[in-house]
Design a protein around this motif. Structure first.
Motif, PDB file in Angstrom:
ATOM      1  N   GLU A  44      45.368 -32.983 -28.049  1.00 17.95           N
ATOM      2  CA  GLU A  44      44.134 -32.652 -27.354  1.00 17.95           C
ATOM      3  C   GLU A  44      44.427 -32.033 -25.986  1.00 17.95           C
ATOM      4  OE1 GLU A  44      41.670 -36.072 -27.672  1.00 17.95           O
ATOM      5  OE2 GLU A  44      40.014 -35.143 -26.583  1.00 17.95           O
ATOM      6  N   ILE A  46      42.625 -29.843 -22.508  1.00 16.58           N
ATOM      7  CA  ILE A  46      41.510 -29.174 -21.836  1.00 16.58           C
ATOM      8  C   ILE A  46      42.063 -27.873 -21.295  1.00 16.58           C
ATOM      9  CG2 ILE A  46      39.917 -29.216 -19.879  1.00 16.58           C
ATOM     10  CD1 ILE A  46      39.455 -32.123 -20.367  1.00 16.58           C
ATOM     11  N   GLU A  61      35.151 -28.335 -28.059  1.00 18.99           N
ATOM     12  CA  GLU A  61      33.973 -28.755 -27.289  1.00 18.99           C
ATOM     13  C   GLU A  61      33.937 -27.955 -25.992  1.00 18.99           C
ATOM     14  OE1 GLU A  61      32.033 -32.750 -25.160  1.00 18.99           O
ATOM     15  OE2 GLU A  61      34.178 -32.617 -25.466  1.00 18.99           O
ATOM     16  N   ARG A  62      32.923 -27.153 -25.881  1.00 21.99           N
ATOM     17  CA  ARG A  62      32.807 -26.407 -24.629  1.00 21.99           C
ATOM     18  C   ARG A  62      32.217 -27.335 -23.575  1.00 21.99           C
ATOM     19  NH1 ARG A  62      30.276 -20.456 -24.191  1.00 21.99           N
ATOM     20  NH2 ARG A  62      29.058 -20.721 -22.311  1.00 21.99           N
ATOM     21  N   LEU A  63      33.024 -27.694 -22.611  1.00 25.05           N
ATOM     22  CA  LEU A  63      32.534 -28.582 -21.551  1.00 25.05           C
ATOM     23  C   LEU A  63      31.559 -27.827 -20.653  1.00 25.05           C
ATOM     24  CD1 LEU A  63      35.858 -30.418 -20.611  1.00 25.05           C
ATOM     25  CD2 LEU A  63      33.982 -31.293 -22.019  1.00 25.05           C
ATOM     26  N   ASN A  64      31.914 -26.626 -20.335  1.00 24.45           N
ATOM     27  CA  ASN A  64      31.039 -25.728 -19.581  1.00 24.45           C
ATOM     28  C   ASN A  64      31.690 -24.347 -19.625  1.00 24.45           C
ATOM     29  OD1 ASN A  64      33.034 -25.800 -17.414  1.00 24.45           O
ATOM     30  ND2 ASN A  64      32.162 -27.791 -16.870  1.00 24.45           N
ATOM     31  N   LYS A  65      31.174 -23.426 -18.866  1.00 23.42           N
ATOM     32  CA  LYS A  65      31.657 -22.047 -19.016  1.00 23.42           C
ATOM     33  C   LYS A  65      33.131 -21.897 -18.652  1.00 23.42           C
ATOM     34  CE  LYS A  65      30.265 -20.308 -14.459  1.00 23.42           C
ATOM     35  NZ  LYS A  65      29.519 -19.267 -13.738  1.00 23.42           N
ATOM     36  N   LYS A  66      33.657 -22.832 -17.924  1.00 27.98           N
ATOM     37  CA  LYS A  66      35.037 -22.716 -17.463  1.00 27.98           C
ATOM     38  C   LYS A  66      36.007 -23.549 -18.300  1.00 27.98           C
ATOM     39  CE  LYS A  66      37.287 -21.893 -13.109  1.00 27.98           C
ATOM     40  NZ  LYS A  66      37.538 -20.507 -13.477  1.00 27.98           N
ATOM     41  N   TYR A  67      35.587 -24.702 -18.704  1.00 28.20           N
ATOM     42  CA  TYR A  67      36.495 -25.640 -19.376  1.00 28.20           C
ATOM     43  C   TYR A  67      36.102 -25.883 -20.833  1.00 28.20           C
ATOM     44  CZ  TYR A  67      38.294 -26.721 -14.754  1.00 28.20           C
ATOM     45  OH  TYR A  67      38.873 -26.628 -13.518  1.00 28.20           O
ATOM     46  N   ARG A 124      37.428 -28.256 -24.309  1.00 30.96           N
ATOM     47  CA  ARG A 124      38.325 -29.266 -24.866  1.00 30.96           C
ATOM     48  C   ARG A 124      38.673 -28.820 -26.277  1.00 30.96           C
ATOM     49  NH1 ARG A 124      37.911 -34.605 -27.457  1.00 30.96           N
ATOM     50  NH2 ARG A 124      35.774 -34.033 -27.966  1.00 30.96           N
ATOM     51  N   ARG A 145      30.801 -38.588 -19.331  1.00 31.02           N
ATOM     52  CA  ARG A 145      30.296 -37.768 -20.442  1.00 31.02           C
ATOM     53  C   ARG A 145      30.481 -38.477 -21.762  1.00 31.02           C
ATOM     54  NH1 ARG A 145      30.986 -31.201 -19.967  1.00 31.02           N
ATOM     55  NH2 ARG A 145      29.917 -31.097 -21.959  1.00 31.02           N
ATOM     56  N   TYR A 147      34.379 -30.760 -15.033  1.00 32.53           N
ATOM     57  CA  TYR A 147      34.160 -31.103 -16.435  1.00 32.53           C
ATOM     58  C   TYR A 147      32.711 -31.494 -16.718  1.00 32.53           C
ATOM     59  CZ  TYR A 147      39.303 -31.409 -16.541  1.00 32.53           C
ATOM     60  OH  TYR A 147      40.653 -31.130 -16.459  1.00 32.53           O
ATOM     61  N   ALA A 148      31.828 -31.172 -15.789  1.00 29.31           N
ATOM     62  CA  ALA A 148      30.426 -31.598 -15.939  1.00 29.31           C
ATOM     63  C   ALA A 148      29.665 -30.712 -16.917  1.00 29.31           C
ATOM     64  CB  ALA A 148      29.750 -31.595 -14.579  1.00 29.31           C
ATOM     65  N   GLU A 185      26.873 -28.278 -18.287  1.00 31.64           N
ATOM     66  CA  GLU A 185      26.301 -27.093 -17.658  1.00 31.64           C
ATOM     67  C   GLU A 185      24.988 -26.731 -18.343  1.00 31.64           C
ATOM     68  OE1 GLU A 185      28.776 -23.438 -16.098  1.00 31.64           O
ATOM     69  OE2 GLU A 185      28.596 -23.431 -18.264  1.00 31.64           O
ATOM     70  N   ARG A 209      25.826 -27.470 -12.904  1.00 31.71           N
ATOM     71  CA  ARG A 209      26.561 -28.589 -13.487  1.00 31.71           C
ATOM     72  C   ARG A 209      25.829 -29.894 -13.180  1.00 31.71           C
ATOM     73  NH1 ARG A 209      32.071 -26.446 -13.823  1.00 31.71           N
ATOM     74  NH2 ARG A 209      31.640 -24.299 -14.442  1.00 31.71           N
TER      75      ARG A 209
END
Lengths: 579, 579
Positions: A348, A350, A390-396, A398, B51, B78-79, B81, B95
């Motif tokens: 796993e 990120i 899993e898209r955590l947000n636009k930047k990160y 998993r 989360r 990691y929040a 969005e 976020r």
């Protein structure tokens, strides 16, 4: 009602006509925009009528939407809004005139229509669509996203520039800003000088980049604007282009779509790339012309790359196209690297998208293969199946894998989807007079570059890819460059040779072979600059049967005299042929 | 794995613990964040653990999420969005640490936890949720969204300010800018001076608004910063607050939710409103304290209104709350007006949201009643049922009605949903030392304001509403203001009286009666400023049984000496009682 808005008449009549004739249209499956434009007069906003026509297309599953052979105006006010992440352009909540989201099996027949946009509205969104054809139309804007001024005089740390009325400007806090007549602002971030005679970037000029969005300036009594910048230089008579600070308004945003054909389309202007396609397959551009709007006297066509393809698959074909005077490369075809941010378990990761213009890009999906690549050497050291994303947000993001990560998996290294990669065919296209380079080729599929004409100020063909700056996955495996004409390229600062490698290989150069199998055959090189080929980290390169014609088109000022600079490569065959 | 990120251990162990104990938790329906924080150390980012805990809450339909009684850190990285349109705050792709979207019947038990956020991450999103309780926690930020400096000296057109290390700054293009230690920028748009002794806005100071985002400034040899602004004034020793330019980070964003209770929650800081609720019903705040973070020496708590309610329904209750030192009003309860942009058919309008902080607000839904209101007189002239609503984009909405528009329907007039309006109870709350006003009351439901304490620099209670600037629907119908203490309000520039009307009625004042039935009874007014009540366009106002105590808390400098200024009202009963 005492007051009736200008548009209601044609809108209402159009609605009635359509509701009366829907039955018949459902059979023929052709929708005519004209029916929604009853009473339409030049200059009125056609956006709402177009929306209704597109609604009808969806409703009746139309096979064709016919535009009238007219000049049609589009404003952002009533346009569809979507938040879009567009690779190598700026993300945002944007307006779209032609929202083709979810459509399939439809031809948008322009019949020669000129689509004239005003303000921050994007022409086309082709999203989750399939088998779409757009043809026979031209795209232009009433006010360009960049601005152009004529250099009138030049001195120590200043330039005087005059602006035509198409480029309204104002001053705030001692800085020069651009606007339009509706009060929209047109921010710029860079300056570039163009040769007014040759209509191309002036010989060897540099980009000037602004700091803090402010260009100190003042209006002179004679109506010119004096701009102040340390060491700025310019030739009176030439055009100074104030480059758009953002790439918010591409002409065609193609995302997650299949079988998209754009033909006989003129992109005279837009505020971003001409055609940006991402995660899409089987794209053909035929007779697409990126060229300044005729009759306007503009130096610049569009404000960024003519075309650009990220994580595409199937085929990419560009045939009989013209890409000229745009503010960046003719094309760039590549994948997307994400950086390992943390290893949170044996299977796993990120990962993090690094470049702001890549944020929000879904670069990997369950079931795909993921490559693990040393970010400094670009040597791949792992290949794993992706189980879950899993898209955590636009930047990160998993990423869960089906097997353990290999020993030596390191934070800061990069990962990318291992295809499917697109096959690329670029034939009979003209690329000239733009800023920067010609073709940036970065697919591992078969690439064929044939019978094109290049007169670009940087490298005509560049093999890039890196894991530390642009984070673009490249690494070609089968390229043939054949029967092209390279007409005095490298007249600007953006290239080390006509055909060059620009990969970010900073370690293990002696073993890293990022690009492989490139054939350069039977081309004609007109050169004032001796530098034909500059390679490193390449395996299997053949240069043969090419005609090389020396010219004095420009006066070469560089130090390097070797036509072939080959460093850390293997299996290189070069047959020098001079005319 | 050679390198393992700091978080992986507790994350992984947490996952295992949870997956082993899921069965039991499904019965008890309590999720413990602690289980996801195994190995967590102070200063580490708890976002990913949170989360996972919230995922588990959704999965097992938990009735309670328990936080540990600790200091927990949250970063944006990691929040979750979401793009949110938040009334009277700034929209954006934001976020959120606690994303409670879609949850129901859950208590978030803080157990006294201190949630310490860093950077642009919002604490709570309560979206499409039902029966939510948040309690026993405090919200703070490592770096505030505003900045505070001490005024050291003052001269003609300049002020010298010193900044503590909590407010890192830098200069660019000759202007002062703020940042944090991670490099995030903290733009400001206004300056306001606070009295360091009284810890409130300095007497009668004005907001200074920046033009073009630039405050010319330079660093002095003694380490102070000299800022330059025409006519700027300040008292050495006082605090100059550099107000946040945007309202991107409210503490609680409550949208489209029902039955939300927030109790025993301290909001020590956030970069927007404390609680902003929109299109939500039955909201209770009990012992919510908006106050500067203890021990930090900060003058300012949060950067905008303590609370704010747009198009809410059911009940709004604020009990035992403290709202102090925030940069705007204690509350504002109102509806949203949209402007008629065009009449496109007898039963069809396109309307436009005018204020940027209202864009994207779904202000009307099918089945609701729509009022048509003259935008200059605020006189309603139509009421119609809404058949259909099409949001064209965040600015424009097409509204179809079940019956024809009345004669005289005009472009530029405004429309709003005719409820359901919330009943409002504000009891035993303290409002003091903030910028601007106390309560802006704009519901047509029953409003009860009881046993509160006010020491605000503007009007303590304001009845607003207008169709040409803020576009906030108001027009009260039943207000009782009883047994409150008004302690020397109006010590700033933001009010015409303790209880005032500020509606945008520009025409037909003689007949427009926008606010109706207001009772002001048995309150105590301590006043240094004679102006008690200022009304226009009101029908049925009673002022009786109030105690009025004159003070010399400040030196009144205004011209107006009348305690009651009543203009264009009807059915006014005033019983003056002095102590």
């Amino acid at each position: 009602m005492k007051k009736i808005a200008g548009i209601w008449l044609y809108y209402l009549v159009g609605s009635i006509l359509i509701s009366c004739s829907t039955g018949q249209q459902a059979e023929e499956k052709v929708v005519y925009l004209k029916d929604y434009l009853v009473g339409y007069q030049e200059g009125q906003d056609a956006t709402l009528a177009l929306r209704r026509a597109l609604d009808e297309c969806k409703k009746v599953k139309a096979r064709r939407l016919e535009l009238p052979a007219e000049k049609l105006y589009f404003q952002p006010d009533y346009a569809v809004e979507q938040y879009v992440f567009v690779s190598n352009n700026d993300e945002g909540l944007k307006r779209f005139a032609f929202d083709l989201t979810g459509l399939s099996d439809i031809v948008l027949e322009g019949n020669g229509a000129v689509l004239l946009f005003s303000g921050f509205v994007c022409p086309f969104l082709i999203r989750e669509a399939e088998n779409i054809e757009v043809r026979n139309l031209s795209i232009d804007y009433t006010r360009t996203f960049h601005s152009e001024g004529k250099i009138e005089a030049c001195g120590e740390g200043w330039l005087d520039v005059s602006f035509a009325s198409e480029y309204p400007y104002y001053f705030s806090n001692g800085c020069l800003h651009f606007k339009d007549n509706q009060g929209n602002k047109y921010p710029y971030s860079n300056l570039l000088e163009f040769d007014v005679e040759k209509r191309e970037p002036a010989y060897m000029v540099k980009d000037y980049w602004l700091s803090g969005g402010c260009m100190p300036a003042q209006e002179l009594k004679n109506g010119n604007v004096r701009i102040f910048k340390d060491k700025i230089k310019g030739t009176p008579g030439n055009i100074l282009v104030f480059g758009a600070a953002q790439r918010l308004i591409p002409a065609f945003t193609v995302t997650d779509s299949k079988r998209v054909r754009i033909q006989h389309v003129n992109i005279w202007h837009c505020g971003g790339m001409g055609v940006i396609a991402q995660r899409s397959g089987d794209i053909e551009l035929d007779h697409v012309q990126v060229t300044p709007s005729p009759g306007t006297g503009r130096m610049i066509s569009i404000t960024a790359d003519a075309t650009h393809f990220s994580n595409c698959y199937g085929f990419i074909r560009m045939l009989n196209c013209l890409f000229e005077n745009q503010k960046d490369d003719a094309t760039n075809i590549h994948g997307i690297y994400a950086v390992i941010d943390s290893i949170i378990g044996p299977q796993e990761l990120i990962v993090k998208l690094m470049h702001p213009a890549q944020e929000g890009f879904d670069f990997i999906r369950p079931g795909q293969q993921l490559e693990l690549v040393n970010h400094k050497s670009l040597i791949q050291y792992g290949e794993l199946s992706v189980e879950n994303v899993e898209r955590l947000n636009k930047k990160y993001t998993r990423v869960c894998l089906t097997a353990p990560l290999p020993e030596g998996t390191r934070v800061k290294d990069v990962v990318a989807a291992m295809g499917p990669y697109p096959e690329v065919l670029i034939r009979a296209c003209k690329m000239r007079n733009n800023r920067a380079r010609g073709l940036l080729l970065g697919s591992r599929g078969k690439i064929r570059i044939e019978k094109n004409y290049f007169h670009v100020p940087g490298a005509a063909i560049l093999f890039e890819g890196d894991g530390s700056y642009w984070y673009e996955q490249s690494g070609v495996r089968d390229v043939v460059i054949r029967e092209n004409v390279f007409d005095n390229c490298n007249y600007g600062i953006w290239g080390k040779a006509c055909i060059a490698v620009g990969s970010g290989i900073y370690e293990q150069r002696e073993t890293s072979r990022y690009h492989r199998k490139i054939r350069v055959e039977e081309n004609t090189f007109h050169i004032f600059d001796p530098r034909l080929v500059n390679l490193y980290g390449v395996d299997d390169f053949v240069f043969k049967g090419n005609r090389i014609i020396h010219t004095d088109a420009y006066s070469y000022q560089g130090q390097e005299q070797r036509p072939f600079v080959i460093d850390n490569c293997s299996n290189i065959f070069i047959q020098e042929t001079e005319d």
